[in-house]
Design a protein around this motif. Structure first.
Motif, short mmCIF file in Angstrom:
data_model
loop_
_atom_site.label_atom_id
_atom_site.label_comp_id
_atom_site.label_asym_id
_atom_site.label_seq_id
_atom_site.Cartn_x
_atom_site.Cartn_y
_atom_site.Cartn_z
N SER A 38 0.83 -1.20 0.00
CA SER A 38 0.00 0.00 0.00
C SER A 38 0.87 1.26 0.00
CB SER A 38 -0.91 0.00 1.23
OG SER A 38 -0.13 0.17 2.40
N GLU A 39 0.22 2.36 -0.22
CA GLU A 39 0.93 3.64 -0.25
C GLU A 39 1.49 3.99 1.13
OE1 GLU A 39 -0.08 8.25 -1.26
OE2 GLU A 39 -1.07 6.70 -2.45
N ILE A 40 0.76 3.64 2.16
CA ILE A 40 1.24 3.89 3.53
C ILE A 40 2.48 3.03 3.81
CG2 ILE A 40 0.66 3.66 5.98
CD1 ILE A 40 -2.23 4.31 5.20
N SER A 68 10.23 4.06 3.03
CA SER A 68 11.08 5.02 2.32
C SER A 68 11.37 6.27 3.15
CB SER A 68 10.43 5.43 1.00
OG SER A 68 9.20 6.08 1.26
N ASN A 69 10.86 6.33 4.38
CA ASN A 69 11.08 7.48 5.26
C ASN A 69 11.53 7.01 6.63
OD1 ASN A 69 10.10 9.62 3.48
ND2 ASN A 69 8.11 8.63 3.73
N GLU A 72 13.07 11.81 4.36
CA GLU A 72 13.38 10.81 3.33
C GLU A 72 14.68 10.09 3.67
OE1 GLU A 72 11.93 9.93 0.27
OE2 GLU A 72 10.15 11.04 0.88
N LEU A 106 4.67 1.86 1.61
CA LEU A 106 5.81 2.43 0.89
C LEU A 106 6.36 3.67 1.59
CD1 LEU A 106 4.60 2.07 -2.81
CD2 LEU A 106 6.41 0.78 -1.67
N GLY A 107 5.47 4.45 2.17
CA GLY A 107 5.91 5.63 2.92
C GLY A 107 6.69 5.26 4.17
#
Length: 87
Positions: free
Chosen positions: A2-4, A10-11, A25, A6-7
């Protein structure tokens, strides 16, 4: 993923002087050779090197003492047999 998700991967969170978290980042490093990963460990090189050196020195001295002990025990055993046969 999901987008969450991946966030999250990547952070990272960075805390300022007041303890407030901020999303940052992940760093790509020098020429993308040393990319910052999700799981980050801080390796203290000198602590690891000194600990390994002390451990190696201890094991070496123990090995030398054991070899000396085995030699002395074997020498005394053989010497006792030789003296016992002569009497």
């Amino acid at each position: 993923m999901s987008e969450i998700g991946l966030g999250v991967f990547s952070n990272r969170l960075k805390y300022d002087d007041l303890g407030n978290p901020k999303k940052v980042e992940l760093d790509d490093g020098w020429f993308t050779a040393f990319k910052e990963k999700y799981y980050r460990w801080d390796w203290n090189f000198w602590t690891i090197a000194i600990t390994l050196g002390i451990t190696a020195f201890t094991m070496l001295t123990i090995a030398i003492k054991l070899a000396k002990l085995f030699f002395e025990l074997t020498f005394n055993y053989v010497l006792a047999i030789i003296i016992g046969l002569r009497l």
